[in-house]
Design an enzyme around this catalytic site. Structure first.
Site, mmCIF file in Angstrom:
data_model
loop_
_atom_site.group_PDB
_atom_site.id
_atom_site.type_symbol
_atom_site.label_atom_id
_atom_site.label_comp_id
_atom_site.label_asym_id
_atom_site.label_seq_id
_atom_site.Cartn_x
_atom_site.Cartn_y
_atom_site.Cartn_z
ATOM 1 N N ASP A 66 55.640 90.785 -7.171
ATOM 2 C CA ASP A 66 55.554 91.556 -5.923
ATOM 3 C C ASP A 66 56.333 90.928 -4.772
ATOM 4 O O ASP A 66 57.010 91.615 -4.020
ATOM 5 C CB ASP A 66 54.115 91.926 -5.530
ATOM 6 C CG ASP A 66 53.107 90.839 -5.779
ATOM 7 O OD1 ASP A 66 53.531 89.700 -6.041
ATOM 8 O OD2 ASP A 66 51.911 91.134 -5.703
ATOM 9 N N ASP A 72 55.236 98.728 -0.329
ATOM 10 C CA ASP A 72 54.232 98.077 -1.189
ATOM 11 C C ASP A 72 54.921 97.865 -2.533
ATOM 12 O O ASP A 72 55.119 98.819 -3.291
ATOM 13 C CB ASP A 72 52.948 98.902 -1.335
ATOM 14 C CG ASP A 72 51.848 98.089 -2.019
ATOM 15 O OD1 ASP A 72 52.176 97.054 -2.638
ATOM 16 O OD2 ASP A 72 50.678 98.492 -1.942
ATOM 17 N N GLU A 109 53.814 94.363 2.393
ATOM 18 C CA GLU A 109 52.508 93.748 2.233
ATOM 19 C C GLU A 109 52.600 92.242 2.059
ATOM 20 O O GLU A 109 51.758 91.487 2.519
ATOM 21 C CB GLU A 109 51.810 94.347 0.997
ATOM 22 C CG GLU A 109 50.488 93.671 0.740
ATOM 23 C CD GLU A 109 49.722 94.258 -0.419
ATOM 24 O OE1 GLU A 109 50.314 94.951 -1.252
ATOM 25 O OE2 GLU A 109 48.521 93.995 -0.482
ATOM 26 N N ILE A 168 54.077 96.441 -5.321
ATOM 27 C CA ILE A 168 53.233 96.863 -6.445
ATOM 28 C C ILE A 168 51.911 97.322 -5.842
ATOM 29 O O ILE A 168 51.200 96.519 -5.245
ATOM 30 C CB ILE A 168 52.928 95.708 -7.426
ATOM 31 C CG1 ILE A 168 54.208 95.103 -7.984
ATOM 32 C CG2 ILE A 168 52.031 96.203 -8.562
ATOM 33 C CD1 ILE A 168 53.970 93.867 -8.855
ATOM 34 N N ASP A 169 51.619 98.578 -5.970
ATOM 35 C CA ASP A 169 50.292 99.037 -5.585
ATOM 36 C C ASP A 169 49.441 99.115 -6.848
ATOM 37 O O ASP A 169 49.965 99.369 -7.937
ATOM 38 C CB ASP A 169 50.365 100.411 -4.903
ATOM 39 C CG ASP A 169 49.004 100.825 -4.367
ATOM 40 O OD1 ASP A 169 48.372 100.005 -3.678
ATOM 41 O OD2 ASP A 169 48.575 101.951 -4.652
ATOM 42 N N THR A 204 47.560 96.411 -7.939
ATOM 43 C CA THR A 204 47.854 95.125 -8.593
ATOM 44 C C THR A 204 46.888 94.788 -9.723
ATOM 45 O O THR A 204 47.317 94.269 -10.748
ATOM 46 C CB THR A 204 47.739 93.953 -7.587
ATOM 47 O OG1 THR A 204 47.900 94.463 -6.290
ATOM 48 C CG2 THR A 204 48.705 92.848 -7.880
ATOM 49 N N ASP A 254 50.385 101.119 2.023
ATOM 50 C CA ASP A 254 49.842 101.968 0.959
ATOM 51 C C ASP A 254 50.142 103.437 1.211
ATOM 52 O O ASP A 254 50.389 104.202 0.277
ATOM 53 C CB ASP A 254 48.308 101.850 0.896
ATOM 54 C CG ASP A 254 47.829 100.488 0.429
ATOM 55 O OD1 ASP A 254 48.353 100.005 -0.585
ATOM 56 O OD2 ASP A 254 46.921 99.928 1.077
HETATM 57 C C1 2IP Z 1 45.146 98.241 -3.188
HETATM 58 C C2 2IP Z 1 45.072 99.064 -4.442
HETATM 59 C C3 2IP Z 1 43.638 99.319 -4.750
HETATM 60 C C4 2IP Z 1 42.996 100.164 -3.671
HETATM 61 C C5 2IP Z 1 43.191 99.495 -2.324
HETATM 62 C C6 2IP Z 1 44.642 99.098 -2.047
HETATM 63 O O1 2IP Z 1 46.464 97.796 -2.986
HETATM 64 O O2 2IP Z 1 45.750 100.300 -4.315
HETATM 65 O O3 2IP Z 1 43.575 99.920 -5.984
HETATM 66 O O4 2IP Z 1 41.634 100.302 -3.949
HETATM 67 O O5 2IP Z 1 42.777 100.382 -1.335
HETATM 68 O O6 2IP Z 1 44.734 98.413 -0.849
HETATM 69 P P1 2IP Z 1 41.053 101.481 -4.878
HETATM 70 O O7 2IP Z 1 41.614 101.312 -6.235
HETATM 71 O O8 2IP Z 1 39.573 101.317 -4.816
HETATM 72 O O9 2IP Z 1 41.522 102.739 -4.222
HETATM 73 P P2 2IP Z 1 47.085 96.487 -3.748
HETATM 74 O O10 2IP Z 1 46.861 96.644 -5.196
HETATM 75 O O11 2IP Z 1 48.517 96.598 -3.329
HETATM 76 O O12 2IP Z 1 46.379 95.307 -3.156
HETATM 77 CA CA CA Z 2 48.569 98.491 -1.982
HETATM 78 CA CA CA Z 3 50.564 95.556 -3.363
#
Ligand code: 2IP
Ligand code: CA
Ligand code: CA
Length: 350
Positions: free
Chosen positions: A26, A126, A51, A128-129, A131, A271
């Site tokens: 990332d 972002d 991020e 990698i969302d 993660t 996000d």
């Molecule tokens: C996270 C990721 C999580 C999400 C959270 C994000 O970003 O998308 O999955 O939580 O809100 O901030 P949820 O899965 O409960 O929606 P990252 O993976 O980039 O930290």
């Molecule tokens: Ca994210």
């Molecule tokens: Ca991320």
């Protein structure tokens, strides 16, 4: 010279190809996006945010600032400091991916000129969302009505551009590196989606989905019982549950769900910016849940204000400055936003 939208798609595609490397991925992806966009559009330098911090712990516990160097050889040397000398092959593969020229060969995209000037926008990345799902790496998670509840499918690259003056999102790219396996080669096949919502221009690689009569919602597994119960009254069927904030926003853009409701402050500007631009391009948007409920109680008849991306929250530190503090509702069709707000109007604490 290719335009900004094409450049956003190209960097997301390059990022998608680096996602095979779990450690470092990332931080390095964010730096490669910064590097490529900043080189192509010097007006963007200093306005590309993400991020991640570029600081990385090296093999001895010190810190290395990860960046894309002038030559692949220099990038390999820097990556070796992070990965350790025994990881030569990984460092070479990563450097090769980072320095590769990406050719998109997307004729529809090549013909688009959204008229967005790089000097007027800022970027949120972002790299990698989702993660946790990326690291977990599960491939066999069965979809429920087209929505993957978790697994690699929900790991996405998100690159969005917002108007520096107003904070409104104007361009968005969502890249799905793990869309499907090629049945012949067994290799991952990705895909990407883009949207433009600039001035009166609305363009999108997706078509607006048909609205269901009663909205179906997608929720985080962490969503509380009071919100879940209140949303039952919408009559759109049981909520879909999925990991990944970006993936849930994508599900709305694809029409797999009609709304994503989040009552907590667990998402950030990086996000939502890119998916938000795509939802706007489709005629929808993303509003702050608390603000929208407040406006509704106060009898506001105008449009509900949408999330903005240019100003940090005063009095907050670090990532919290960029949290979507009041939760959110994402939608394509405004009647679904109204229905969701009506259903949530009496939930205590909202
Ligand atoms: C996270 C990721 C999580 C999400 C959270 C994000 O970003 O998308 O999955 O939580 O809100 O901030 P949820 O899965 O409960 O929606 P990252 O993976 O980039 O930290
Ligand atoms: Ca994210
Ligand atoms: Ca991320």
């Amino acid at each position: 010279m290719a335009g900004l939208l094409q450049a956003l798609v190209a960097v997301s595609q390059k990022a998608a190809e680096v996602e095979d490397f779990k450690t470092l991925a990332d931080v390095l992806i964010q730096e490669l996006i910064k590097h490529d966009l900043g080189t192509q559009f010097p007006e963007l330098r200093g306005h590309i945010h993400g991020e991640e911090s570029s600081e990385f712990r090296d093999a001895e516990g010190g810190t290395v600032t990860v960046r894309v160097c002038a030559t692949p050889g220099d990038t390999v040397a820097l990556l070796l400091a992070v990965l350790g000398p025994e990881q030569m092959r990984a460092a070479e593969l990563l450097a090769e991916a980072v320095h590769r020229e990406v050719t998109l060969g997307d004729t529809e995209l090549a013909s688009i000129n959204p008229g967005v000037s790089p000097e007027d926008v800022g970027i949120w990345i972002d790299p990698i969302d989702s993660t946790n799902e990326f690291i977990g790496g599960r491939e066999d998670v069965a979809a429920v009505d087209g929505v993957a509840p978790g697994g690699l499918r929900s790991a996405l690259v998100l690159v969005g551009a917002f108007d520096r003056r107003t904070g409104v999102p104007v361009l968005g790219v969502i890249n799905e590196p793990f869309f499907q396996r090629d049945p012949q080669t067994g290799r991952w096949q990705g895909r990407y989606h883009w949207g433009v919502a600039h001035g009166s221009t609305r363009l999108c690689s997706l078509s607006p989905p048909a609205p269901r009569p009663c909205p179906r919602v997608v929720l985080s597994r962490a969503e509380g019982p009071a919100v879940r119960r209140a949303l039952d009254s919408l009559g759109g069927g049981p909520p879909l549950l999925a990991a990944g904030a970006g993936y849930k926003l994508l599900c709305v853009a694809l029409g797999l769900a009609d709304a994503f409701v989040l009552s907590q402050a667990t998402t950030f500007a990086w996000d939502s910016c890119a998916p938000h631009a795509i939802l706007r391009a489709l005629g929808g948007g993303v509003v702050a849940l608390e603000g929208a409920l407040r406006a509704r109680r106060e009898g506001g008849s105008g449009e509900t204000p949408e999330l903005r991306y240019h100003r940090p929250q005063p009095g907050r530190e670090g990532a919290e400055r960029w949290a979507n503090r009041e939760g959110l509702v994402a939608f394509v069709h405004p009647q679904h936003l109204r229905a969701v707000l009506a259903a949530l109007g009496d939930v205590p604490g909202l």
